[in-house]
Every structure is written in structure tokens, then in C-alpha cells.
Design a protein around this motif. Structure first.
Motif, PDB file in Angstrom:
ATOM      1  N   VAL A 127       3.690   3.767  22.143  1.00 23.01           N
ATOM      2  CA  VAL A 127       3.375   2.804  23.195  1.00 23.01           C
ATOM      3  C   VAL A 127       2.215   1.958  22.700  1.00 23.01           C
ATOM      4  O   VAL A 127       1.193   2.493  22.255  1.00 23.01           O
ATOM      5  CB  VAL A 127       2.952   3.503  24.514  1.00 23.01           C
ATOM      6  CG1 VAL A 127       2.593   2.468  25.574  1.00 23.01           C
ATOM      7  CG2 VAL A 127       4.017   4.449  25.008  1.00 23.01           C
ATOM      8  N   ILE A 128       2.378   0.647  22.747  1.00 25.27           N
ATOM      9  CA  ILE A 128       1.295  -0.277  22.449  1.00 25.27           C
ATOM     10  C   ILE A 128       1.105  -1.108  23.712  1.00 25.27           C
ATOM     11  O   ILE A 128       2.049  -1.685  24.237  1.00 25.27           O
ATOM     12  CB  ILE A 128       1.623  -1.196  21.263  1.00 25.27           C
ATOM     13  CG1 ILE A 128       1.948  -0.365  20.022  1.00 25.27           C
ATOM     14  CG2 ILE A 128       0.476  -2.160  20.989  1.00 25.27           C
ATOM     15  CD1 ILE A 128       2.417  -1.184  18.834  1.00 25.27           C
ATOM     16  N   GLY A 152       7.711   7.579  15.876  1.00 23.29           N
ATOM     17  CA  GLY A 152       6.334   7.838  16.276  1.00 23.29           C
ATOM     18  C   GLY A 152       5.431   8.209  15.116  1.00 23.29           C
ATOM     19  O   GLY A 152       5.810   8.146  13.949  1.00 23.29           O
ATOM     20  N   MET A 153       4.212   8.606  15.474  1.00 14.48           N
ATOM     21  CA  MET A 153       3.199   8.974  14.478  1.00 14.48           C
ATOM     22  C   MET A 153       2.399  10.158  14.993  1.00 14.48           C
ATOM     23  O   MET A 153       2.248  10.324  16.198  1.00 14.48           O
ATOM     24  CB  MET A 153       2.203   7.824  14.271  1.00 14.48           C
ATOM     25  CG  MET A 153       2.764   6.566  13.742  1.00 14.48           C
ATOM     26  SD  MET A 153       1.421   5.330  13.654  1.00 14.48           S
ATOM     27  CE  MET A 153       2.157   4.161  12.564  1.00 14.48           C
ATOM     28  N   ASP A 154       1.840  10.928  14.049  1.00 15.86           N
ATOM     29  CA  ASP A 154       0.937  11.987  14.478  1.00 15.86           C
ATOM     30  C   ASP A 154      -0.442  11.374  14.740  1.00 15.86           C
ATOM     31  O   ASP A 154      -0.682  10.190  14.471  1.00 15.86           O
ATOM     32  CB  ASP A 154       0.873  13.130  13.464  1.00 15.86           C
ATOM     33  CG  ASP A 154       0.316  12.729  12.095  1.00 15.86           C
ATOM     34  OD1 ASP A 154      -0.530  11.811  12.020  1.00 15.86           O
ATOM     35  OD2 ASP A 154       0.722  13.347  11.101  1.00 15.86           O
ATOM     36  N   LYS A 155      -1.348  12.174  15.263  1.00 16.87           N
ATOM     37  CA  LYS A 155      -2.666  11.696  15.673  1.00 16.87           C
ATOM     38  C   LYS A 155      -3.425  11.037  14.525  1.00 16.87           C
ATOM     39  O   LYS A 155      -4.046   9.984  14.685  1.00 16.87           O
ATOM     40  CB  LYS A 155      -3.477  12.861  16.252  1.00 16.87           C
ATOM     41  CG  LYS A 155      -4.766  12.446  16.891  1.00 16.87           C
ATOM     42  CD  LYS A 155      -5.447  13.633  17.544  1.00 16.87           C
ATOM     43  CE  LYS A 155      -6.752  13.193  18.191  1.00 16.87           C
ATOM     44  NZ  LYS A 155      -7.420  14.278  18.882  1.00 16.87           N
ATOM     45  N   ILE A 176      -3.076   2.005  21.405  1.00 13.77           N
ATOM     46  CA  ILE A 176      -1.886   2.597  20.789  1.00 13.77           C
ATOM     47  C   ILE A 176      -1.861   4.084  21.068  1.00 13.77           C
ATOM     48  O   ILE A 176      -2.856   4.787  20.869  1.00 13.77           O
ATOM     49  CB  ILE A 176      -1.884   2.344  19.265  1.00 13.77           C
ATOM     50  CG1 ILE A 176      -1.885   0.838  18.997  1.00 13.77           C
ATOM     51  CG2 ILE A 176      -0.679   3.015  18.608  1.00 13.77           C
ATOM     52  CD1 ILE A 176      -2.106   0.462  17.557  1.00 13.77           C
ATOM     53  N   GLN A 177      -0.717   4.542  21.532  1.00 10.65           N
ATOM     54  CA  GLN A 177      -0.496   5.972  21.754  1.00 10.65           C
ATOM     55  C   GLN A 177       0.841   6.330  21.121  1.00 10.65           C
ATOM     56  O   GLN A 177       1.791   5.556  21.188  1.00 10.65           O
ATOM     57  CB  GLN A 177      -0.462   6.282  23.249  1.00 10.65           C
ATOM     58  CG  GLN A 177      -1.756   5.930  23.949  1.00 10.65           C
ATOM     59  CD  GLN A 177      -1.578   5.849  25.454  1.00 10.65           C
ATOM     60  OE1 GLN A 177      -0.680   5.199  25.944  1.00 10.65           O
ATOM     61  NE2 GLN A 177      -2.454   6.534  26.170  1.00 10.65           N
TER      62      GLN A 177
END
Length: 190
Positions: free
Chosen positions: A183-184, A132-135, A174-175
Motif C-alpha cells: 500500500v502506498i 510485497g516486501m519484508d520490513k 509505504i506499507q
């Protein structure tokens, strides 16, 4: 034709040396299908079912590469398999999971593809439980995808094609949460 024919010759040699059941033979067969599909007229629409067949060939190759560390699931509404889409609609999102979601070579990643009938629209989503990624990273990714001068190919190209074919409302969403996955998703008119 040259690439496809070369792959076929390689496959014949593999069968002679290793037999028809070898991993290398199966991988060459899948790569032949992927190359043939990807190099066919890009403006020609295909059924969603055919797009999913292609994606499964792509995933067979990734399965050899990542082994048990890549687990994929499909949740697909079968009533929309005959709907037309453009080629290579799904592969960039799945490839993103492998290229950017994997935590390490030892940790498995679970990738789920969801495609549902939403009345006038078809909903597509690729989810993973990767790093994942941060905001802030998500915001940078979205900026790169929407930047007309971006050199990123996969998601940037997909986003541009979605907007060109179906309008801005079909752009990628994208979240992500760090260490929770990504999630895309997008929708297209049916």
C-alpha cells in the motif's frame, strides 16, 4: 509535436492495414493520449477527473501488455473530481505495482486505487496483492525515496513533488508484507 504527429501517422497506417478495431489501433490511440498528457506543461494543474482519465489510458496499454493478469479497481469519491492536482500524480504508484508487485507473468495482480474526501484533505492510496516486501526491504525503499541523490525516478520523483507542492506532511507512506502486497498512500490539502 513530432512524437504525437508520428503516433498519429502510425495509427493511420494501422487503420489502413488492420482496421479501426484492431488491438494495435486502440493501443496507439491510448499511447497518443498518454504522450500528449505527459508532455503538456508539467506546472499546469489539472482536475483530478482529468488525471484519472489519463491513468485509465495508461491502464489500457498495460491491459494489452498483461492481459487478464492485471485487474484494476477504482474507488473514487466523485465529489472531488474537480479538485486540482499536478499531472502524473498517480501513475508512478500504479506503475510500481506492475514493475515490482507482479509475482510472475502467469499470476494475476489486483490493483486498487482509492481516493476519498477527508474534510480538509484528499486521501490517495494504491494497493496491490502482489509479492510485497519484508520490513527491511520497505525501509530500504523509503530511504531511497527520501535520499536527495537517489537515481530512482518514479516514486522518488513523486515524493519530491508532493513535498514541494504540499509540504512534508504529504510525503508518501509505504506499507507492505511479503507475499501480501503493498500500500502506498498520501494526503494533500483540498
Amino acid at each position: 509535436h513530432f512524437i504525437f504527429n508520428t503516433l498519429q501517422i502510425m495509427d493511420f497506417e494501422i487503420i489502413k492495414k488492420l482496421g479501426i478495431q484492431s488491438v494495435l489501433h486502440k493501443m496507439t490511440q491510448q499511447l497518443s493520449l498518454v504522450v500528449k498528457y505527459a508532455l503538456t506543461n508539467p506546472t499546469e494543474k489539472v482536475s483530478l477527473g482529468k488525471e484519472l482519465e489519463y491513468l485509465k489510458s495508461y491502464l489500457e496499454i498495460q491491459k494489452v501488455r498483461f492481459g487478464k493478469n492485471a485487474i484494476t479497481y477504482f474507488e473514487v469519491d466523485e465529489s472531488i473530481l474537480n479538485c486540482e492536482v499536478f499531472r502524473l500524480l498517480l501513475q508512478p504508484m500504479v506503475e510500481n505495482c506492475f514493475e515490482h508487485g507482479m509475482r510472475s507473468d502467469e499470476e494475476p495482480i489486483v490493483i486498487k486505487l482509492k481516493i476519498f474526501d477527508k474534510g480538509k484533505y484528499i486521501y490517495f492510496a494504491v494497493l496491490d496483492d502482489g509479492k510485497g516486501m519484508d520490513k527491511k526491504e520497505v525501509e530500504k525503499l523509503i530511504d531511497r525515496i527520501n535520499n536527495k541523490t537517489s537515481r530512482n525516478i518514479g516514486l522518488t520523483n513523486l515524493n519530491r513533488r508532493l513535498i514541494l507542492h504540499y509540504g512534508r506532511e504529504s510525503a508518501l507512506h509505504i506499507q507492505s508484507r511479503e507475499n501480501r502486497g503493498m500500500v502506498i498512500h498520501f494526503t494533500i490539502p483540498k
